[in-house]
Design an enzyme around this catalytic site. Structure first.
Site, short mmCIF file in Angstrom:
data_model
loop_
_atom_site.label_atom_id
_atom_site.label_comp_id
_atom_site.label_asym_id
_atom_site.label_seq_id
_atom_site.Cartn_x
_atom_site.Cartn_y
_atom_site.Cartn_z
N HIS A 1 0.83 -1.21 0.00
CA HIS A 1 0.00 0.00 0.00
C HIS A 1 0.87 1.26 0.00
O HIS A 1 2.09 1.22 0.17
CB HIS A 1 -0.96 0.01 1.20
N CYS B 1 3.03 -5.02 6.69
CA CYS B 1 2.67 -4.58 5.34
C CYS B 1 3.88 -3.97 4.64
O CYS B 1 4.86 -3.58 5.27
CB CYS B 1 1.53 -3.57 5.40
#
Length: 220
Positions: free
Chosen positions: A180, A196
């Site tokens: 992301h 992440c």
């Protein structure tokens, strides 16, 4: 006649003259002398108007659009096309966690390389996943484990510039992990996340447009 004998009466007279000037003439600035000479024909000069201040908008995760002074991203983490010797098929993603790079295989022996931020110590992982979903300006709901560590976090955040997931997200399988964007671009090249993989917003937008759902992702 000596000047010293003239100054006191002159200054006294000038003081009385200024005292008698109407209040509306006291804002004339440099036009006061002209007002005295012309007998009061000068009009008061309009005062400059100040633009109204806009109220500051605060969000829990809002960050400046520009990078923090002195913390610009090194050129080594800028997006670039490079030679690639892996055997992954075209369209595959390879995350080189130790070196903070993400590779998108674009052709035989070629790849796009992006600088990334990766998991901090204790949260690193590796393996094979596929891109299961893509989202523009994704919403964010912190998982329960994160809320226990950070009770100050909101239970849910709508997508937008203040959202820590940034401009785009690629979801990896059924896991909680994503590739992301970020509203903290100065963290690229560092071990900062809870697992992440974060990219600069302009880079994740570029990757988002190139990668299809079902693409293979290998995290080293």
């Amino acid at each position: 006649m000596r000047t010293s004998h003239i100054l006191p009466p002159l200054l006294c007279g000038l003081g009385l003259l200024l005292y008698s000037v109407p209040s509306h003439a006291q804002n004339l600035g440099g036009g006061l002398i002209e007002f005295l000479v012309t007998g009061g024909e000068m009009r008061e000069r309009p005062q400059p108007r100040l633009a109204p201040r806009r109220p500051a908008v605060e969000t829990p995760y809002a960050q400046p659009a520009a990078l923090r002074p002195g913390r610009d991203i090194p050129d080594a983490f800028r997006r670039t096309e490079v030679d690639y010797s892996g055997d992954e098929k075209i369209g595959s993603i390879v995350v080189d966690t130790p070196n903070h790079y993400l590779y998108l295989v674009t052709g035989p022996g070629r790849a796009l390389r992006y600088g990334i931020g990766v998991a901090r110590p204790g949260f690193a992982w590796g393996g094979h996943k596929t891109v299961s979903r893509k989202a523009e300006w994704p919403e964010w709901t912190p998982p329960a484990e994160m809320m226990q560590r950070r009770p100050d976090l909101p239970a849910h955040m709508e997508g937008g510039p203040g959202n820590p997931l940034g401009a785009r997200a690629l979801y990896l399988g059924s896991s909680l992990y994503r590739i992301h964007g970020t509203n903290e671009p100065w963290t690229i090249g560092q071990n900062v996340s809870s697992g992440c993989i974060r990219m600069m917003n302009e880079d994740v937008i570029d990757l988002y447009e190139r990668v299809r759902i079902g693409a293979d992702v290998t995290v080293l």
